[in-house]
Motif scaffolding. Structure first.
Motif: not given
Length: 424
Positions: A240, A243-244, A247, A250, A310, A314, A317-318
């Motif tokens: 996460v 990805l932050r 994104s 996030l 989210a 994530a 998604e990540g």
């Protein structure tokens, strides 16, 4: 046959698993009549049905023939009251985020309980896979919230199905029964309030023990109930964080505590007046297992809950993004994720079982998923073809052991083409 069909794009030939395929072309009907004609005219070919390609098992990836997409089958029919519930026909191509806007506007006070974290998934895809998501902790199977479907069989015949036994065969059938063009969803009264609580632990085993105890924390309370009980390990949090950086969703989410080795996301729903008092049992339970209440997060606004959802999304998604990067380096590497529900088991036992095997390999992994039915989505991120082979073998072992022990395999994400080859 060349030139007979519109040529699919590269992205239309793969899904989130990074598995890719081949097709002569793709057809995108905008009405049921168009879809009927397309299927009837091409019934001698292999046809792959496709939504928004958010699946992670390769179910919408073609092997040959043509594809027929549902992306433009978007409509909302007239509602019908059914006791306290409301039934609404929805075009199969409507995505969950597109559905949420008219629901807020026209059906305030009602929800459609299935809650996959992928908001761009289609209603038809949710039906085809039987996807449940976070809220199944309380609301149960998606089938309960589908009152009917329109489906076109392999001969191009449209059927309207409302009989429960036939619906049972269609929901979760992954397109094997035909192309779903419309889903009549069952809206149910929404709870007065929904609160999201995130708890952090510096010991993964204690987090697992807390998660198990949390299952029954509100069993005797008629005013509040758990709608979500989710686990994430440290590597999931790291994913996460990766990805932050890119994104927008996030950005408002606080940083994870540096010493946290695991986290639980608990969603509490019920009467507004009972929400604050119901925090105390959660604090007492989590504190007993070493969670610091001062580091916990609590959100009770729609925006705040969206941020917590989210975070949970994530992770998936990540992982998919990491797999995609590895796939670009080594074509063999595709999604390796577990989907085994063990509702009769003990959560710490299930986590320990997977962790023991993971300690014997050097493959990067993220462990997260649903506590209520002990369905941990163990995801492997191989760095090489050799690691992928080892990871695939471990997945085969877990799946076979699960089947032998009575686990519910492919319970949420479907079988697709990736999982099928793991049991062949």
């Amino acid at each position: 046959m060349a030139g007979k069909y519109p040529t699919p794009t590269i992205s239309q030939l793969k899904d989130e698993s990074s598995l890719s395929g081949y097709a002569e072309g793709i057809l995108n009907p905008t009405t049921e009549d168009e879809a009927i004609k397309m299927i009837a005219d091409n019934r001698d070919l292999n046809i792959t049905f496709q939504g928004t390609r958010t699946g992670i098992c390769g179910g919408s990836v073609p092997e040959n023939g043509i594809m027929i997409g549902t992306a433009f089958l978007k409509w909302m029919g007239e509602p019908v009251e059914d006791g306290e519930d409301i039934l609404v026909p929805i075009g199969a191509g409507v995505t969950l985020d597109q559905l949420s806007k008219p629901l807020h506007k026209n059906y305030k006070g009602y929800i459609w309980p299935p809650h996959p974290t992928e908001e761009t998934a289609t209603v038809g895809g949710v039906c085809a896979l039987g996807s449940k998501g976070l809220n199944a902790c309380y609301y149960g199977d998606t089938r309960k919230y589908i009152a009917g479907v329109h489906i076109i069989d392999s001969e191009g015949k449209l059927k309207s199905i409302t009989e429960p036994e036939t619906l049972d065969k269609i929901v979760g059938s992954e397109g094997s029964e035909g192309l779903i063009t419309e889903v009549t969803i069952r809206l149910v009264p929404a709870p007065e309030a929904i609160w999201g609580i995130v708890l952090f632990f510096d010991d993964e085993n204690k987090a697992a023990q807390c998660a198990e105890e949390m299952k029954g924390l509100f069993d005797n309370n008629s005013d509040v109930f758990l709608t979500a009980n989710e686990f994430m390990d440290r590597e999931s949090m790291n994913i996460v964080d990766d990805l932050r950086k890119v994104s927008e969703a996030l950005q408002p989410v606080p940083e994870f505590p540096g010493d946290a080795q695991a986290m639980l996301f608990v969603e509490l729903s019920g009467k507004e007046s009972q929400m604050m008092p119901s925090l105390m049992p959660i604090i007492q339970c989590s504190s007993k297992f070493g969670s610091d209440p001062d580091k916990s997060w609590v959100q009770n606004s729609e925006q705040g809950l969206a941020q917590l959802h989210a975070v949970r999304h994530a992770v998936s998604e990540g992982v998919n993004a990491a797999i995609s990067r590895k796939h670009s380096e080594e074509e063999k590497i595709v999604k390796l994720g577990l989907d085994l529900a063990r509702p009769e088991d003990n959560f710490p036992h299930v986590l320990a079982k997977y962790r023991k095997d993971l300690q014997n390999i050097s493959i990067r992994s993220a462990v997260f998923g649903h506590v209520y039915n002990n369905n941990l989505h163990v995801n492997l991120i191989p760095a090489s073809a050799e690691e992928y082979d080892s990871g695939e073998e471990l997945m085969r072992k877990w799946i076979q052991e699960g089947l032998d022990e009575g686990a519910q395999a492919f319970e949420e994400h479907g079988l697709g083409k990736l999982k099928k080859r793991l049991i062949d």
